[in-house]
Design an enzyme around this catalytic site. Structure first.
Site, mmCIF file in Angstrom:
data_model
loop_
_atom_site.group_PDB
_atom_site.id
_atom_site.type_symbol
_atom_site.label_atom_id
_atom_site.label_comp_id
_atom_site.label_asym_id
_atom_site.label_seq_id
_atom_site.Cartn_x
_atom_site.Cartn_y
_atom_site.Cartn_z
ATOM 1 N N ALA A 1 0.832 -1.209 0.000
ATOM 2 C CA ALA A 1 0.000 0.000 0.000
ATOM 3 C C ALA A 1 0.863 1.254 0.000
ATOM 4 O O ALA A 1 0.585 2.222 -0.732
ATOM 5 C CB ALA A 1 -0.934 -0.011 1.207
ATOM 6 N N TYR A 2 1.899 1.267 0.808
ATOM 7 C CA TYR A 2 2.785 2.425 0.890
ATOM 8 C C TYR A 2 3.470 2.673 -0.453
ATOM 9 O O TYR A 2 3.484 3.812 -0.959
ATOM 10 C CB TYR A 2 3.832 2.194 1.985
ATOM 11 C CG TYR A 2 4.761 3.354 2.222
ATOM 12 C CD1 TYR A 2 4.359 4.442 2.990
ATOM 13 C CD2 TYR A 2 6.049 3.362 1.702
ATOM 14 C CE1 TYR A 2 5.202 5.512 3.220
ATOM 15 C CE2 TYR A 2 6.914 4.426 1.924
ATOM 16 C CZ TYR A 2 6.492 5.500 2.689
ATOM 17 O OH TYR A 2 7.340 6.561 2.912
ATOM 18 N N ALA A 3 4.023 1.602 -1.048
ATOM 19 C CA ALA A 3 4.700 1.751 -2.338
ATOM 20 C C ALA A 3 3.732 2.230 -3.410
ATOM 21 O O ALA A 3 4.072 3.076 -4.246
ATOM 22 C CB ALA A 3 5.341 0.426 -2.749
ATOM 23 N N SER B 1 0.980 4.008 -2.958
ATOM 24 C CA SER B 1 0.619 5.405 -2.705
ATOM 25 C C SER B 1 1.736 6.355 -3.101
ATOM 26 O O SER B 1 1.497 7.422 -3.679
ATOM 27 C CB SER B 1 0.251 5.601 -1.229
ATOM 28 O OG SER B 1 1.378 5.463 -0.383
ATOM 29 N N LYS B 2 2.966 5.981 -2.811
ATOM 30 C CA LYS B 2 4.088 6.859 -3.130
ATOM 31 C C LYS B 2 4.413 6.847 -4.621
ATOM 32 O O LYS B 2 4.876 7.858 -5.174
ATOM 33 C CB LYS B 2 5.323 6.453 -2.305
ATOM 34 C CG LYS B 2 5.161 6.678 -0.806
ATOM 35 C CD LYS B 2 4.915 8.142 -0.463
ATOM 36 C CE LYS B 2 4.891 8.399 1.040
ATOM 37 N NZ LYS B 2 4.686 9.818 1.365
#
Length: 264
Positions: free
Chosen positions: A168-170, A172-173
């Site tokens: 999710a973090y990857a 989003s970024k």
């Protein structure tokens, strides 16, 4: 010297809105902007956490006193009313720094849907809303120092790499970099620059799990060409550069601040 402007890095007369400034990289960025001469407005979920505001206000004149605005980036209505509340107080935003971010670590096959939603809402959707609303606000600014405004999003080396247990973090970024490019394509000709700062591995609260894992810490540390993890203080210069007219011909870019990680 002919052709070279004085005080390229001054932010005197500017007003910056900063999210995620109560700790880590965001805190240093807010302090750096204030030190360079900007009035700093802080968007915070916890308005009782006034430590940063008070630290800034202890060192700036009356006309540049910092103000806290309540904004929970996980709640859409809170984000969508932020700019109108700032406008109601008579501020003109010329710098936006979207530094707030969250991370959840799960294997891709076990990643909970609610955690995915939370990370994407805070890291990407709230950034889109603030970029949209602040850009619309900035279009009403006069052109000063060659621009109406500068928007700075905080990405990550995970904007370009998949990472481990951070889908999710990857995502989003990665989306943040494309958001930056898209907004820049539409706004550059109107005097608004949009860029991303992409940190590498840094000693912050967000990376506590990695820092406490001896094997992962060793493998990551050995791969950083500069020989150390980043420190929040490493981001003071980059944010002032992208906010100021020192970077007046820079837009749509992702500035890597990673100790050489992406160059390996």
């Amino acid at each position: 010297m002919e052709g070279l402007e004085k005080n390229l890095f001054t932010l005197e007369g500017e007003t910056a809105l900063v999210t995620g400034a109560t700790r880590g990289i965001g805190r240093i960025m807010a302090l750096a902007l204030a030190q360079a001469g900007a009035k700093v407005l802080l968007a915070q979920r916890d308005i009782l956490d006034a430590g940063l505001r008070d630290e800034i206000n202890a060192h700036v004149p009356q006309e540049r006193l910092s103000t806290i605005y309540e904004a929970d980036l996980a709640k859409r209505p809170s984000v969508e009313t932020l700019v109108s509340r700032i406008e109601a107080d008579g501020h003109r935003i010329t710098i936006l720094v979207n530094s707030a971010g969250v991370i959840s670590r799960y294997s891709c096959t076990d990643f909970p849907s609610d955690e995915w939603d939370k990370v994407l809402e805070v890291n990407l959707s709230s950034t889109f809303i603030l970029c949209r609303d602040v850009a619309r606000h900035m279009l009403g600014n006069e052109i000063v120092r060659r621009q109406r405004g500068s928007i700075i999003n905080v990405g990550s080396i995970m904007s370009f790499q998949g990472g481990i247990n951070v889908s999710a973090y990857a995502s989003s970024k990665g989306g943040l970099v494309q958001l930056t490019k898209s907004f820049s394509n539409e706004l550059a000709s109107k005097g608004i620059r949009v860029n991303t700062i992409a940190p590498g591995y840094c000693v912050t609260e967000m990376n506590t799990q990695l820092l406490e894992n001896k094997e992962r810490l060793k493998s990551i540390s050995e791969r950083i060409p500069i020989g150390r993890w980043g420190d929040p203080s490493d981001f003071a210069g980059p944010v002032v550069f992208l906010a100021s007219r020192a970077s007046s011909y820079v837009t749509g870019e992702a500035l890597m601040v990673d100790g050489g990680w992406m160059g390996r």
